[in-house]
Design an enzyme around this catalytic site. Structure first.
Site, PDB file in Angstrom:
ATOM      1  N   CYS A 177       0.860  -1.083   0.131  1.00  0.00           N
ATOM      2  CA  CYS A 177       0.085  -0.065   0.136  1.00  0.00           C
ATOM      3  C   CYS A 177       0.965   1.311  -0.123  1.00  0.00           C
ATOM      4  O   CYS A 177       1.017   2.016   1.016  1.00  0.00           O
ATOM      5  CB  CYS A 177      -0.806   0.051   1.318  1.00  0.00           C
ATOM      6  N   ALA A 230       1.459   4.274  -2.014  1.00  0.00           N
ATOM      7  CA  ALA A 230       1.353   5.764  -2.282  1.00  0.00           C
ATOM      8  C   ALA A 230       1.009   6.584  -1.047  1.00  0.00           C
ATOM      9  O   ALA A 230       0.632   6.012  -0.031  1.00  0.00           O
ATOM     10  CB  ALA A 230       0.039   5.936  -3.161  1.00  0.00           C
ATOM     11  N   PRO A 231       1.532   8.063  -1.043  1.00  0.00           N
ATOM     12  CA  PRO A 231       2.311   8.434  -2.002  1.00  0.00           C
ATOM     13  C   PRO A 231       3.875   8.127  -2.172  1.00  0.00           C
ATOM     14  O   PRO A 231       4.571   8.754  -3.059  1.00  0.00           O
ATOM     15  CB  PRO A 231       2.160  10.046  -1.577  1.00  0.00           C
ATOM     16  N   GLY A 232       4.328   7.278  -1.313  1.00  0.00           N
ATOM     17  CA  GLY A 232       5.772   6.931  -1.786  1.00  0.00           C
ATOM     18  C   GLY A 232       6.868   7.329  -0.703  1.00  0.00           C
ATOM     19  O   GLY A 232       7.950   6.914  -0.895  1.00  0.00           O
ATOM     20  N   LYS A 261       7.552   5.940   2.394  1.00  0.00           N
ATOM     21  CA  LYS A 261       8.079   4.614   3.114  1.00  0.00           C
ATOM     22  C   LYS A 261       8.882   4.119   2.020  1.00  0.00           C
ATOM     23  O   LYS A 261       9.751   3.371   2.142  1.00  0.00           O
ATOM     24  CB  LYS A 261       7.020   3.905   3.711  1.00  0.00           C
ATOM     25  N   ASP A 318      -5.079  -4.003  -6.842  1.00  0.00           N
ATOM     26  CA  ASP A 318      -5.736  -4.254  -5.412  1.00  0.00           C
ATOM     27  C   ASP A 318      -4.701  -5.292  -4.934  1.00  0.00           C
ATOM     28  O   ASP A 318      -4.596  -6.400  -5.291  1.00  0.00           O
ATOM     29  CB  ASP A 318      -7.046  -4.925  -5.633  1.00  0.00           C
ATOM     30  N   CYS A 344      -1.416   4.546  10.559  1.00  0.00           N
ATOM     31  CA  CYS A 344      -1.364   5.813  11.321  1.00  0.00           C
ATOM     32  C   CYS A 344      -2.632   6.241  12.075  1.00  0.00           C
ATOM     33  O   CYS A 344      -3.162   7.306  11.914  1.00  0.00           O
ATOM     34  CB  CYS A 344      -1.098   7.059  10.115  1.00  0.00           C
TER      35      CYS A 344
END
Length: 447
Positions: free
Chosen positions: A258, A260-262, A264, A309, A381
């Site tokens: 998962c 986005a936005p990149g 990590k 997905d 988060c």
């Protein structure tokens, strides 16, 4: 730009957030990039919008005190009163008479003389009588909800999970501004050089205890030369801890399910020293492109990002393919309220249960892709146990071949050792702990 236009712009943003569910930080960014707001007014516009949203329930409590119960107000009138009350109650440097004058002008422009007279009367009454206290609210949960502007259901939920004292600390922390944090691109410069460069530009900088790439900065880092040349990436310290705790080594094959936005994803790539390969996915192609763009900016070549997905990744990858897997699961976001205050009003309690089901399904579907000696880092988060501890416990109960990596806890940074948030299944970071986002993470492996 006149202050009249500034406050009209603030009201416009607030209405779009309220009516359309748009995120305030994106709308503010759009407004600041337009020619409608002069640079000298950027700070005040941002403060008025964020502050009004952060304190919405407190401001609504004030409005109810001065407006008759049976009065029906248009949405724009309510928000005009909210943003005016915010300035009068919380911003000492803005004179009341200026706030009232501008509000009346906006009311005339948007409504008619009668509305303008009503707004003038309400604001002058507050100026004359002062704002009501909270001592008459008998119920402790309700009082905390009003004082800290958190929905009652959320305060009640946290109180049941963590107790009243911890809930109070979290709610208060969510109203505070946290310092900027960022990580260096270690293939381009050292942390020491980054600190020296930022200090030479007038920033107050300290090394983060969460990551050896991390910086904590006072001041608008977005204007720094290092940010503008992609030498540093804005990232919360809690978020940085994810890649740090993945136990990475050069040459590994990594899945970021998962991505986005990149933030990590690119941190993982940097930890790998731009070796190995990272397969990064996001449900939407458009968001996956953001990851590729971020990788290009940082000159990282070991990332391949695609839209898919992640519950269907068995269609693209064989079992036992990856050395490391990151599942930074979609969640309620209740750990990032201080930076995105809209979240606490947009989310409902039922959303948490739906998200927990998706999180649980992601773990179930993705875990077979892990190599026998591999490790999964699960993170969110949020600070809600249903999305964190309970998801992990449920997965482990149904999959007895897996366990929480026993080395996870001993490799946590020293500042985390003995933390209130350490449980048998992972680490919960609360927003009041380290002036960071609330975050949960744990590391899972085969027995």
């Amino acid at each position: 730009m006149t202050k009249f236009k500034l406050r009209s712009s603030a009201l416009e943003i607030l209405l779009r957030v309220d009516n359309g569910g748009a995120f305030s930080h994106l709308l503010i960014d759009q407004m600041l990039k337009s020619n409608r707001v002069s640079e000298k007014d950027h700070g005040l516009l941002t403060e008025i919008v964020y502050g009004t949203i952060q304190r919405k329930l407190t401001l609504a409590y004030f409005v109810k005190h001065f407006v008759k119960k049976n009065a029906r107000l248009d949405s724009w009138v309510e928000w005009l009163l909210y943003l005016s009350f915010y300035q009068m109650y919380y911003l000492e440097r803005v004179p009341d008479h200026a706030v009232i004058h501008e509000a009346v002008g906006i009311a005339k422009e948007r409504g008619h003389k009668g509305i303008a007279s009503f707004v003038n009367g309400v604001l002058r009454q507050a100026q004359r009588k002062g704002f009501p206290g909270f001592e008459n609210i008998a119920d402790d949960v309700e009082k905390l909800s009003v004082i800290t502007s958190h929905p009652r259901w959320l305060v009640s939920r946290w109180e049941k999970q963590y107790g009243y004292e911890k809930t109070t600390a979290m709610c208060k922390a969510n109203l505070e501004t946290k310092p900027f944090s960022a990580r260096i691109q270690p293939l381009k410069l050292s942390r020491e050089k980054a600190i020296n460069k930022l200090q030479s530009e007038g920033y107050d900088v300290a090394a983060s205890a969460f990551s050896n790439q991390g910086l904590v900065v006072k001041g608008n880092l977005l204007k720094s030369s290092l940010f503008q040349t992609h030498m540093v990436t804005i990232q919360d310290q809690s978020s940085m801890l994810v890649a740090e705790m993945m136990d990475l080594a050069e040459g590994m094959t990594v899945l970021d399910a998962c991505s986005a936005p990149g933030g990590k994803t690119t941190h993982i790539a940097e930890k790998l020293n731009n070796t190995g390969q990272i397969h990064a996915y996001d449900l939407h192609d458009k968001k996956a492109k953001l990851v590729n763009t971020k990788a290009e900016q940082l000159e990282l070549t070991n990332i391949v990002a695609k839209g898919a997905d992640s519950r269907q990744l068995a269609n693209f990858h064989e079992e036992c393919t990856f050395d490391r897997i990151l599942i930074d699961a979609p969640c309620s976001g209740l750990g990032v309220i201080r930076g995105k205050p809209d979240i606490k009003y947009q989310k409902k309690e039922k959303d948490i249960t739906k998200l927990a089901m998706i999180q649980r399904e992601l773990l179930e579907k993705i875990s077979p892709l892990l190599k026998k000696d591999g490790k999964i880092l699960y993170s969110t988060c949020t600070v809600d146990r249903e999305e964190n501890e309970q998801v992990v416990q449920s997965f482990l109960e149904d999959n007895p071949d897996y366990q929480v990596d026993p080395t996870f806890f001993e490799t946590l940074p020293d500042v985390m050792q003995g933390s209130f948030g350490i449980s048998d299944v992972g680490l919960q970071i609360f927003p009041d702990d380290f002036q960071t986002d609330g975050f949960f993470l744990t590391r899972i492996c085969l027995k």
